[in-house]
Design a protein around this motif. Structure first.
Motif, PDB file in Angstrom:
ATOM      1  N   SER A 286       0.798  -1.262   0.024  1.00  0.00           N
ATOM      2  CA  SER A 286      -0.002  -0.053   0.149  1.00  0.00           C
ATOM      3  C   SER A 286       0.810   1.246   0.117  1.00  0.00           C
ATOM      4  O   SER A 286       0.419   2.394  -0.441  1.00  0.00           O
ATOM      5  CB  SER A 286      -0.889   0.155   1.068  1.00  0.00           C
ATOM      6  OG  SER A 286      -0.101  -0.111   2.472  1.00  0.00           O
ATOM      7  N   TRP A 287       1.965   1.313   0.612  1.00  0.00           N
ATOM      8  CA  TRP A 287       2.812   2.273   0.875  1.00  0.00           C
ATOM      9  C   TRP A 287       3.273   2.642  -0.699  1.00  0.00           C
ATOM     10  O   TRP A 287       3.452   4.072  -0.972  1.00  0.00           O
ATOM     11  CB  TRP A 287       4.170   2.429   1.818  1.00  0.00           C
ATOM     12  CG  TRP A 287       4.841   1.015   1.481  1.00  0.00           C
ATOM     13  CD1 TRP A 287       4.725  -0.363   2.052  1.00  0.00           C
ATOM     14  CD2 TRP A 287       5.835   1.059   0.733  1.00  0.00           C
ATOM     15  NE1 TRP A 287       5.538  -1.241   1.512  1.00  0.00           N
ATOM     16  CE2 TRP A 287       6.317  -0.496   0.981  1.00  0.00           C
ATOM     17  CE3 TRP A 287       6.540   1.706  -0.240  1.00  0.00           C
ATOM     18  CZ2 TRP A 287       7.268  -0.799   0.264  1.00  0.00           C
ATOM     19  CZ3 TRP A 287       7.594   1.329  -0.916  1.00  0.00           C
ATOM     20  CH2 TRP A 287       8.052  -0.132  -0.850  1.00  0.00           C
ATOM     21  N   GLN A 289       1.782   1.800  -3.353  1.00  0.00           N
ATOM     22  CA  GLN A 289       0.570   2.162  -4.297  1.00  0.00           C
ATOM     23  C   GLN A 289       0.486   3.706  -3.986  1.00  0.00           C
ATOM     24  O   GLN A 289       0.113   4.411  -5.178  1.00  0.00           O
ATOM     25  CB  GLN A 289      -0.458   1.376  -3.892  1.00  0.00           C
ATOM     26  CG  GLN A 289      -0.395  -0.114  -4.252  1.00  0.00           C
ATOM     27  CD  GLN A 289      -1.583  -0.832  -3.638  1.00  0.00           C
ATOM     28  OE1 GLN A 289      -2.269  -0.453  -2.782  1.00  0.00           O
ATOM     29  NE2 GLN A 289      -1.421  -2.192  -4.058  1.00  0.00           N
ATOM     30  N   ARG A 290       0.412   4.032  -2.796  1.00  0.00           N
ATOM     31  CA  ARG A 290       0.080   5.601  -2.371  1.00  0.00           C
ATOM     32  C   ARG A 290       1.228   6.518  -3.188  1.00  0.00           C
ATOM     33  O   ARG A 290       0.677   7.490  -3.617  1.00  0.00           O
ATOM     34  CB  ARG A 290       0.351   5.691  -0.860  1.00  0.00           C
ATOM     35  CG  ARG A 290      -0.191   7.113  -0.672  1.00  0.00           C
ATOM     36  CD  ARG A 290      -0.313   7.265   1.165  1.00  0.00           C
ATOM     37  NE  ARG A 290       0.811   6.557   1.859  1.00  0.00           N
ATOM     38  CZ  ARG A 290       0.709   5.389   2.353  1.00  0.00           C
ATOM     39  NH1 ARG A 290      -0.457   4.737   2.309  1.00  0.00           N
ATOM     40  NH2 ARG A 290       1.712   4.923   3.179  1.00  0.00           N
ATOM     41  N   GLU A 291       2.487   5.916  -2.978  1.00  0.00           N
ATOM     42  CA  GLU A 291       3.535   7.107  -3.750  1.00  0.00           C
ATOM     43  C   GLU A 291       3.340   6.979  -5.216  1.00  0.00           C
ATOM     44  O   GLU A 291       3.579   7.949  -5.842  1.00  0.00           O
ATOM     45  CB  GLU A 291       4.998   6.572  -3.210  1.00  0.00           C
ATOM     46  CG  GLU A 291       6.012   7.455  -3.991  1.00  0.00           C
ATOM     47  CD  GLU A 291       7.353   7.385  -3.160  1.00  0.00           C
ATOM     48  OE1 GLU A 291       7.915   8.443  -3.184  1.00  0.00           O
ATOM     49  OE2 GLU A 291       7.832   5.988  -2.986  1.00  0.00           O
ATOM     50  N   GLY A 293       0.667   6.647  -6.916  1.00  0.00           N
ATOM     51  CA  GLY A 293      -0.289   7.633  -7.382  1.00  0.00           C
ATOM     52  C   GLY A 293       0.037   8.949  -7.173  1.00  0.00           C
ATOM     53  O   GLY A 293      -0.309   9.981  -7.855  1.00  0.00           O
ATOM     54  N   GLU A 294       0.899   9.286  -6.010  1.00  0.00           N
ATOM     55  CA  GLU A 294       1.261  10.635  -6.267  1.00  0.00           C
ATOM     56  C   GLU A 294       2.186  11.154  -6.955  1.00  0.00           C
ATOM     57  O   GLU A 294       2.092  12.299  -7.607  1.00  0.00           O
ATOM     58  CB  GLU A 294       1.830  10.770  -4.550  1.00  0.00           C
ATOM     59  CG  GLU A 294       2.243  12.591  -4.289  1.00  0.00           C
ATOM     60  CD  GLU A 294       2.703  12.500  -2.988  1.00  0.00           C
ATOM     61  OE1 GLU A 294       3.027  13.671  -2.670  1.00  0.00           O
ATOM     62  OE2 GLU A 294       2.921  11.518  -2.114  1.00  0.00           O
TER      63      GLU A 294
END
Length: 404
Positions: A286-287, A289-291, A293-294
């Motif tokens: 998830s970490w 995926q979050r980065e 996306g950013e």
């Protein structure tokens, strides 16, 4: 029955309709993409582009996008120019940089040589010009100048039909003025002086000129009144002319970096050599995926800012207007933001790839070296934010604005 028409084809072979020309131009990049990709590794080793890459771009018309059609070019609007260099930048920043320099150089000759001299220079084929802005030495002689000295940071010189050597000369009012001497291949020596961290394949080395006579018709003022007023450079001015394309190359490189880490993500497991049971793939984390996306959003935001500025430039020129201080500031801000965004995205992609990225021949290693080298150039550096701050505070005028 509704009549249909096919966009007219100009003498260059490119459609005359702007929308059709844009599609055709971008299709040309894709048509030669495999050739350009194939030359990247060898170009890095040579320290300049392989001939096949340059000839592919010249043959495809890419190097003519800032040259009027009547001189053998394929002139495009600012948005299309950005998109072409962006597409080449996804292949290799050195390739995009060299292409931008050479096509800008051709456009400069179309603008600043007399129409009669331009017709001679452009007659055999689209002339590729490399330029050094570092002033050297030239002495006035009857009918021209005797040029001597060494000039450095000359991107694309290994592919140039001409170089332009900058020098200062006395003006009628007692002041000094910048001039450029256009010197054909064979009358200058390319030196081996390009040993750098990144952008190796730009071949931005130095050249030497020894007592070469350059006639007055081959001397021009790069910052002076254009001798032809209907070219892209004449309508834009030197700085906006450059700013319309350079953000594309770094954002193309950033997109390539993100594509590289996305391709690795399903099978890349960080730390798996030490703890084989605990590590998920990047794609499952998830970490990450979050980065991811950013980072994707940051590229899109920087790209939107650059495209918005370029669209305004195109609309202004189409309406017969001039580039205002506010629009110039928008272009420079977009360039600096593109540079900073690309640096962040490429650095984070490199870090996420771990040990796989540190090999000299890895794409992410090359992109990391290249973006840090590019940002040494003022056009894409953070000094643009200083200029934007000055403008925002009302401290800037057309007369006191610094040139990057």
């Amino acid at each position: 029955m509704t009549a249909t028409t096919t966009p007219a084809i100009t003498a260059t072979g490119w459609p005359g309709d702007p929308a059709a020309r844009r599609r055709h131009a971008l299709a040309q990049v894709e048509r030669i993409r495999d050739t350009l990709e194939a030359g990247v590794g060898e170009s890095q080793q040579l320290g300049h582009l392989v001939p096949e890459s340059v000839e592919a771009m010249r043959g495809a018309g890419i190097l003519g996008i800032m040259t009027p059609d009547d001189l053998g070019g394929n002139e495009v609007d600012p948005v299309t120019a950005f998109e072409i260099i962006e597409a080449v930048g996804t292949i290799d920043p050195s390739l995009a940089w060299t292409a931008a320099i050479l096509l800008e150089g051709a456009g400069q000759l179309a603008t600043h040589l007399s129409p009669e001299q331009a017709a001679i220079v452009f007659a055999p084929k689209l002339p590729l010009q490399a330029v050094s802005l570092r002033p050297g030495s030239a002495e006035r002689a009857e009918g021209g100048y005797i040029v001597n000295g060494r000039w450095d940071f000359t991107s694309g010189i290994h592919h140039a039909d001409y170089v332009s050597a900058t020098f200062w000369t006395d003006a009628a009012d007692g002041k000094t003025e910048r001039r450029m001497a256009l010197i054909p291949a064979g009358q200058f020596e390319i030196l081996d002086a390009w040993d750098v961290l990144g952008m190796k394949a730009t071949g931005s080395t130095a050249f030497q000129v020894d007592s070469v006579f350059v006639p007055d018709e081959m001397i021009y003022d790069p910052m002076g009144t254009p001798r032809r007023t209907d070219t892209p450079l004449a309508r834009l001015g030197m700085v906006p002319y450059i700013l319309q394309m350079h953000p594309g190359m770094v954002l193309g490189a950033a997109r390539r970096a993100l594509d590289e880490i996305i391709a690795m993500a399903p099978t890349k497991r960080r730390g798996s050599r030490i703890n084989i049971g605990a590590s998920k793939s990047l794609a499952e984390s998830s970490w990450f995926q979050r980065e991811l996306g950013e980072l994707d959003a940051q590229i899109r935001a920087a790209r939107a800012l650059a495209l918005e500025a370029n669209q305004r430039v195109g609309d202004t020129l189409a309406a017969g207007g001039e580039i205002s201080l506010e629009l110039l500031d928008s272009m420079q801000t977009a360039s600096s933001f593109a540079g900073k965004t690309a640096h962040h995205v490429i650095t984070r992609a490199f870090r996420q790839a771990g040990a796989q990225a540190i090999a000299d021949d890895s794409v992410l290693s090359r992109l990391l070296r290249d973006i840090n080298t590019i940002l040494a150039h003022g056009v894409l550096g953070e000094v643009g934010f200083e200029l934007h701050g000055e403008f925002t505070l009302g401290l800037q005028t057309a007369d006191n604005r610094r040139m990057i």
